[in-house]
Design an enzyme around this catalytic site. Structure first.
Site, PDB file in Angstrom:
ATOM      1  N   PRO A 203       0.771  -1.237   0.000  1.00 58.59           N
ATOM      2  CG  PRO A 203      -0.003  -0.939   2.180  1.00 58.59           C
ATOM      3  CD  PRO A 203       0.726  -1.912   1.316  1.00 58.59           C
ATOM      4  N   GLY A 204       2.137   1.260   0.078  1.00 59.62           N
ATOM      5  CA  GLY A 204       2.895   2.454  -0.229  1.00 59.62           C
ATOM      6  C   GLY A 204       3.718   3.087   0.871  1.00 59.62           C
ATOM      7  CB  SER A 205       4.309   2.432   4.454  1.00 57.95           C
ATOM      8  OG  SER A 205       2.987   2.653   4.875  1.00 57.95           O
ATOM      9  CE  LYS A 206       8.852  -2.730   3.359  1.00 58.05           C
ATOM     10  NZ  LYS A 206       7.472  -3.079   3.723  1.00 58.05           N
ATOM     11  CG  ASP A 232       0.638  -3.668  -5.870  1.00 58.68           C
ATOM     12  OD1 ASP A 232       1.462  -3.952  -4.985  1.00 58.68           O
ATOM     13  OD2 ASP A 232      -0.448  -4.264  -6.005  1.00 58.68           O
ATOM     14  CG  ASP A 293       8.499  -5.721   1.021  1.00 52.50           C
ATOM     15  OD1 ASP A 293       9.126  -6.520   1.722  1.00 52.50           O
ATOM     16  OD2 ASP A 293       7.405  -5.232   1.366  1.00 52.50           O
ATOM     17  CB  CYS A 346       6.584  -9.387   6.545  1.00 51.84           C
ATOM     18  SG  CYS A 346       5.167  -9.719   5.488  1.00 51.84           S
TER      19      CYS A 346
END
Length: 880
Positions: A203-206, A232, A293, A346
């Site tokens: 969703p874009g935090s990185k 994405d 990721d 993760c």
């Protein structure tokens, strides 16, 4: 979003029928948000015991414990501490945007106000501070809280701090994100001129973190030379990505929608004759840094997403392994020689981690090196990667590929094992002398390929359309361990001969929860030393040739939809979409926004050609159809008359170059609604993309800088300034600009519409009334020595307004206005207005006259209750 079966008509009809609400007026209904501790509110998976109390998610899964105990991911003496920490709620964390205007104010507020007031709330004997900076994050920009997200929501004493976090997150001053999720971008070692690819960005935090880095590396108000391409595969998840990154207000970002393993290569040498090549322009789309990721099983997030305990099984990692290898190899192919790629998950599963890295090293040989980064971020507690592990398949432990049953050899590949070699290996060998897996894949007959894909799908999906069939897995796991007769092998792990990898996998990094009270994460840093040789290119060229699969097809749900029929979706993707969401959303990146809100506020792809009348809309949609179905093309805006009008009206200096930097999504000049500004690096990529036939499917890009605004009283310029683009443009504006005192500036933000005679400074009211009708800029003059230098000061505070006949109207979203009002009030010692005071409007004495906003079509940013003003994903259209 799974890619499984559609509901039939009868099912849909049945689904729409009214059902009895068994919870309505039920005396045994659990209280709202009640019971069950920290995870009780999640509400799915667990029932009620004795119909008396709501139970939390179970934090037990014998298969999970048996699997990781056998893999020895932590020493035996630490096992109890490891499991105990996994069952505790995850502390919240957030990161400050150092490039935001109020960075210093936020740091001061945290240190002097919240840090002291929260000390009394510390309840964990293992934590000394209620809130503290993460010691390993540079510049004290990331903070760790001694409270979980649920505690922040429910504890009354934390209410003001929780509101602070929500508000600052929405406007982009901070980002709420799991601490270990912030680690991978730090090892990219981003420089001010780098081109960066985030392959699986939503969703874009990185992605937001990468944008912070490139903007922090330059002076305020100056665009960096660096650029980020955020990609994405999932169209709906692109909404989250666009929503997140929009808060950054950057001209250095391109958002694309492709399968990561098939990300297109844009090379002029393949698409244009040599006579047309311009050596001064980029000839190939390559990246200095790649963040890989990948989608993963996500079991490192069980502290944050306790439902993972119920869902987890060993087959999840096995089913994702091939896709992870394909994505990573595509990232290496797109990486420049000398560039750095970070591979991360993760997950704690070595099949998804060390096995993937080992396969990359085997395929690439001497062309890629696994870096030792132990001297970087020395305060980050990390553990070395594993060099030996086993594979579990259908209740059996496997130490080598020879142990795999014949009918499972296409589902359990040699690359999952430490050596990477099969027992009967007839595959071709690459230039480095190591096995080339993709060549073997190409040599397999179609029957084997179908069988392998089907096994991969089953391993990921189970029999529940994107979710594993837990009951079936548990049944298999609980059996005696006997495998089918043709094997006559036991699943007893003590009798298994396991392999040991001779690759330097100890250079990988494993972050385990009990080392620093965090989630679990895996990171590997790879550097490309040379161009891949011919044999190595065979596999990565699949990304070039299979791009046709990524092309949009006829929509199945609604006109303009970007969905494709399930039979058109590659098998890997059908099985992974559910895992991709569960893994990545639980990756610490979903703190910032809720999925529901993003879906409501910004449904999918950029499309600004929306009209009130359906017929006109459909007609224009046909006219504006680009290469990608449902996505408007990127058009360089070169309407000289409009540009000249804008430059003349606002007095934009010649030093601010507009030519070649303005783009829109509508080729019809008369109907352009928004104009975006792109940096030089983005401009080069767009020009390259046009030359190679628009291979990039661009869903969003650039910084919204001008927006069409009509007025009933008329205005010399039909385009107003955008709040997002104002900080970039402010130093170059010489007309339609006002300088207000702190009190008048506060009143503007508080009441939003003020008549000229009602300003405290009468001279300011006169100057406002003398402006040309239309858009203007109001700058806060307080704190500056000379008015002439205010506009060129990067720290200057300014807002976009509309000058009507009788009043000045603020054109800033209510959320941004509220945050700015509080910042100005605190900085200059003014009384912070209460919520009720903000809603009060100045009244016109002795008249029923309405305050004139001056706009015939009131702008969304002018509406206090407008959701569009809070979101506004640079023009979006809804998809089913």
């Amino acid at each position: 979003m799974g890619g499984g079966r559609k509901r039939g008509r009868s099912q849909r009809r049945h689904f729409k029928q009214g059902r009895e609400n068994v919870w309505k007026d039920n005396p045994q209904r659990p209280p709202a948000g009640g019971g069950g501790g920290d995870q009780g509110a999640a509400g799915s998976g667990e029932g009620r015991e004795g119909n008396d109390s709501w139970q939390p998610f179970s934090t037990e899964n014998p298969a999970f414990e048996a699997y990781y105990k056998e893999q020895q991911i932590v020493p035996e003496e630490e096992w109890n501490d490891f499991m105990s920490m996994l069952r505790k709620p995850l502390p919240a964390a957030f990161r400050i945007n150092a490039s935001c205007q109020f960075y210093q104010d936020i740091c001061s507020q945290l240190e002097n106000d919240f840090r002291k007031s929260l000390e009394t709330e510390v309840s964990d004997e293992h934590e000394k501070d209620a809130i503290r900076p993460l010691p390993w994050y540079p510049g004290n920009l990331a903070w760790h809280l001694n409270f979980s997200r649920m505690q922040l929501r429910r504890n009354q004493a934390l209410e003001s701090f929780h509101e602070f976090l929500k508000q600052e997150n929405e406007v982009g001053n901070i980002t709420r994100q799991e601490a270990v999720s912030m680690v991978p971008p730090l090892f990219l070692n981003v420089q001010p001129d780098h081109h960066i690819l985030d392959m699986c960005a939503a969703p874009g935090s990185k992605t937001f973190q990468l944008l912070e880095m490139i903007h922090q590396s330059t002076k305020p108000g100056v665009l960096p030379n660096a650029m980020v391409v955020a990609n994405d595969v999932d169209v709906q998840r692109c909404n989250l990505l666009i929503h997140q990154t929009k808060r950054m207000c950057t001209a250095n970002l391109i958002v694309t929608n492709h399968e990561a393993q098939n990300f297109p290569g844009c090379s002029l040498t393949k698409f244009c004759p040599e006579t047309y090549l311009d050596e001064s322009k980029p000839q190939r789309l390559e990246f200095d840094r790649v963040l890989c990721d990948v989608p993963c099983s996500g079991d490192g997030t069980v502290r944050k997403a306790p439902d993972m305990w119920r869902k987890w099984n060993a087959g999840m990692g096995n089913g994702l392994h091939r896709l992870q290898v394909e994505i990573a190899m595509r990232g290496i192919a797109l990486l420049k020689v000398g560039g750095r790629m970070v591979y991360s998950t993760c997950s704690m599963n070595p099949v998804e981690n060390e096995a993937v890295v080992a396969e990359i090293l085997r395929r690439c040989g001497d062309s890629v090196e696994l870096l030792d980064v132990s001297n970087e971020l020395p305060e980050l507690v990390r553990r070395p990667g594993l060099s030996t592990w086993k594979v579990r398949d259908r209740g059996s432990w496997l130490g080598t590929h020879e142990d795999v049953l014949h009918y499972r050899k296409n589902a359990i590949s040699p690359s999952m094992f430490p050596s990477g070699k099969g027992s009967t290996d007839n595959r071709k060998v690459g230039g480095s002398g190591e096995l080339n897996m993709d060549v073997a894949d190409a040599d397999m007959d179609s029957g084997d390929m179908v069988e392998r894909k089907e096994e991969s799908r089953i391993a990921i999906n189970g029999s529940n359309n994107g979710e594993t069939n837990i009951e079936e897995i548990n049944q298999v796991e609980s059996e005696s361990g006997e495998v089918p007769r043709d094997s006559e092998k036991k699943s007893d792990s003590t009798s298994i001969c396991t392999e040991h990898s001779n690759l330097p996998l100890h250079r990988c990094m494993r972050i385990v929860p009990h080392d620093q009270n965090s989630g679990a994460f895996f990171i590997a840093v790879l550097q490309k030393l040379s161009v891949l040789n011919e044999n190595q290119v065979v596999e990565v060229m699949k990304g070039e040739h299979s791009i046709l699969k990524d092309r949009a097809v006829k929509p199945v749900d609604s006109p303009g939809s970007d969905k494709v029929p399930s039979e058109e979706i590659p098998v890997h993707q059908q099985g992974v979409e559910g895992s991709h969401v569960s893994g990545k959303q639980q990756n610490g990146d979903m703190d910032a926004i809720s999925k529901d809100k993003a879906s409501e506020e910004g449904s999918v792809i950029v499309n600004e050609t929306q009209n009130d009348e359906a017929a006109t809309r459909d007609k224009r949609k046909t006219q504006n159809q680009g290469r990608w179905r449902g996505v408007d093309p990127v058009i360089f805006f070169r309407d000289e008359a409009t540009i000249t009008s804008i430059v003349s009206f606002y007095g934009i200096k010649d030093s601010f170059t507009l030519e070649g930097h303005l783009v829109t999504r509508n080729p019809d000049t008369n109907h352009v609604k928004r104009i975006y500004y792109v940096s030089k690096s983005v401009q080069d990529v767009l020009e390259l993309n046009v030359k190679v036939g628009e291979r990039l499917k661009i869903t969003s890009l650039g910084l919204k800088i001008f927006e069409r605004q009509s007025s009933k009283d008329g205005s010399p310029c039909t385009f107003r300034l955008s709040s997002e683009g104002l900080p970039l443009l402010l130093p170059y504006i010489t007309k339609q600009i006002l300088y207000a005192s702190a009190l008048d500036f506060q009143h503007l933000l508080q009441y939003r519409i003020i008549k000229f005679p009602d300003f405290v400074d009468a001279k300011f009211g006169e100057e406002a009334s003398a402006l040309l009708p239309g858009c203007c800029v109001v700058v806060l003059r307080e704190g500056h020595q000379h008015i002439d230098s205010i506009a060129t000061d990067p720290s200057a505070i300014a807002i976009v307004c509309w000058k009507g006949k009788t009043n000045l109207c603020v054109m800033v979203s209510p959320l941004d206005g509220k945050e700015l009002l509080e910042r100005v009030s605190l900085r200059f010692g003014l009384k912070v207005p209460k919520a009720d005071d903000r809603k009060t409007k100045l009244k016109v004495d002795g008249s029923d006259e309405q305050l004139d906003c001056g706009a015939e079509t009131v702008d969304p940013e002018c509406k206090p209750e407008s959701k569009a003003s809070d979101m506004d994903i640079s023009d979006v259209k809804e998809v089913e």
